[in-house]
Enzyme design. Structure first.
Site, short mmCIF file in Angstrom:
data_model
loop_
_atom_site.label_atom_id
_atom_site.label_comp_id
_atom_site.label_asym_id
_atom_site.label_seq_id
_atom_site.Cartn_x
_atom_site.Cartn_y
_atom_site.Cartn_z
N ASP A 25 47.06 -13.92 -38.49
CA ASP A 25 46.70 -12.85 -37.56
C ASP A 25 46.54 -13.35 -36.12
O ASP A 25 46.32 -14.53 -35.87
CB ASP A 25 45.44 -12.11 -38.02
CG ASP A 25 44.26 -13.05 -38.30
OD1 ASP A 25 44.49 -14.22 -38.67
OD2 ASP A 25 43.11 -12.61 -38.14
N GLU A 30 42.07 -13.54 -40.63
CA GLU A 30 41.02 -14.57 -40.55
C GLU A 30 40.04 -14.25 -39.42
O GLU A 30 38.87 -14.60 -39.49
CB GLU A 30 41.65 -15.96 -40.32
CG GLU A 30 40.66 -17.11 -40.39
CD GLU A 30 39.81 -17.28 -39.15
OE1 GLU A 30 38.60 -17.58 -39.30
OE2 GLU A 30 40.32 -17.10 -38.04
NI NI Z 1 41.90 -19.73 -35.73
#
Ligand code: NI
Length: 386
Positions: free
Chosen positions: A77, A135
């Site tokens: 991401d 994440e």
């Molecule tokens: Ni990172």
């Protein structure tokens, strides 16, 4: 010694640049996941599935014989940042940027699948390559994948992160605590507003907030063993609209980070004690909301020692450093609640490089080959039967 052919190293850079041009935010990595799935589809000997809508899992069964199962993880991401690098492969999406290196992580793991799928006879057991979503945004994608059964049957987990302050050609392998638990809080102090000229008719939440912020600075520094690291930062403060009006309430918020589970568990209670004492003294009330974030990343020393041996043998041109614990957080810790794990930092910058999450963040692409080789060598070694 693992040597990635030059054309494959160039391919990893090309994947990274495509991903860099097409960043997507956490839980919205649809195009990214499709791209990864399409690339994986060109490799032999791997099966590809979607454990969640925007994550991709590739599984390779080694032909060298039975062995262990290892999870290799990359996150995919990007961040809500307007890129300002001037790169010719800069983000094509306004306000979204790969400013943490996750484009590089994804490309390195694709490179590892390419290499290992071409040589399944170098692998025992099973390798699971997880291209993880989200994440950067709590509750994170890792927890979702653990709940979806990703870790069932897995013996060890290895993740990597490109690091901007560390030069390319350096790998950080650290035993024990590496990254902290990033918790957060929001506090509203409810006073009684009124005219700035008549403070005695109000309960001034601005003054109370000032005292709370200062008292917060003593919670860790005066109440805890100074050898056990922790930090409490107040990062937001809002209240009031006019110079002649005392507002009715003030809100503030911030971050609490530590490696110590005991300190972590104790912080909400200690902070509330401070807030209650100060607001009580002035006749105000409060609302304190405490959010528990990712767990700390704690590298398994036995696994990390094996990785150190792997790196010394397979990457003799790379220097190994023990590193220092960092107060940053990572949802890789979710995998570590299930199996021994080790999170490896791959040098990708230098002292003058822009920091992570900065509009000018970039990586030294020479690091990509290092990370790819590390993934490959780790998989070959960790899948061997005990
Ligand atoms: Ni990172």
């Amino acid at each position: 010694m693992t040597v990635i052919p030059t054309e494959r190293a160039a391919q990893v850079i090309a994947w990274r640049r495509w991903l860099h041009q097409h960043p997507e935010l956490s839980f919205h990595e649809h195009r990214t996941a499709q791209y990864v799935e399409d690339v994986l589809g060109t490799f032999p000997n791997v099966s590809v599935t979607r454990p969640t809508p925007t994550s991709v899992l590739a599984t390779l069964t080694g032909t060298a014989g039975p062995g262990r199962t290892v999870l290799l993880r990359a996150d995919m991401d990007a961040l809500p940042i307007q890129e300002d690098t001037g790169l010719d492969f800069a983000s094509q999406t306004p306000g979204v940027m790969h400013a943490c290196g996750h484009d590089g992580h994804t490309a390195m793991l694709l490179g590892a699948v390419q290499e290992l799928s071409a040589h399944p006879d170098t692998v025992h057991g099973e390798v699971r390559f997880i291209f993880q979503h989200a994440e950067e945004l709590f509750p994170g994608g890792a927890r979702e994948l653990v709940d979806a059964g990703l870790m069932d049957g897995v013996d060890a987990a290895v993740g990597t992160h490109l690091m901007s302050p560390v030069p390319a050609g350096v790998i950080v392998l650290r035993d024990g605590p590496l990254l902290a638990s990033p918790d957060s809080f929001e506090l509203t102090i409810h006073g009684k507003g009124g005219h700035a000229a008549f403070p005695h008719t109000t309960i001034d939440p601005v003054v109370i907030a000032a005292q709370v912020i200062l008292a917060f600075q003593t919670v860790i520094s005066r109440q805890r063993d100074p050898v056990k690291a922790g930090v409490l930062s107040v990062t937001t403060l809002h209240g009031g609209m006019a110079h002649n009006v005392i507002p009715g309430e003030v809100t503030l918020g911030g971050s609490v980070r530590t490696f110590d589970p005991e300190l972590r568990a104790d912080m909400p209670r200690r902070m509330e004690q401070v807030v209650k004492g100060i607001t009580d003294a002035y006749g105000a009330t409060y609302t304190l909301v405490y959010h528990t974030g990712y767990d700390a990343v704690n590298n398994d020393p036995g696994l990390t020692q094996v990785l150190r041996e792997v790196a010394a043998e397979a990457l003799p041109d790379v220097s190994l450093h023990p590193g220092e614990p960092l107060m940053g957080g990572e949802d890789f810790s979710a995998y570590m609640t299930r199996v021994p794990g080790s999170f490896i930092l791959i040098g990708a910058g230098g002292p003058d490089a822009a920091p992570h999450h900065h509009p000018k963040f970039d990586i030294d692409e020479r690091a990509l080959e290092v990370g790819t080789r590390m993934y490959v060598a780790a998989a070959q070694r960790l899948t061997q039967p005990e």
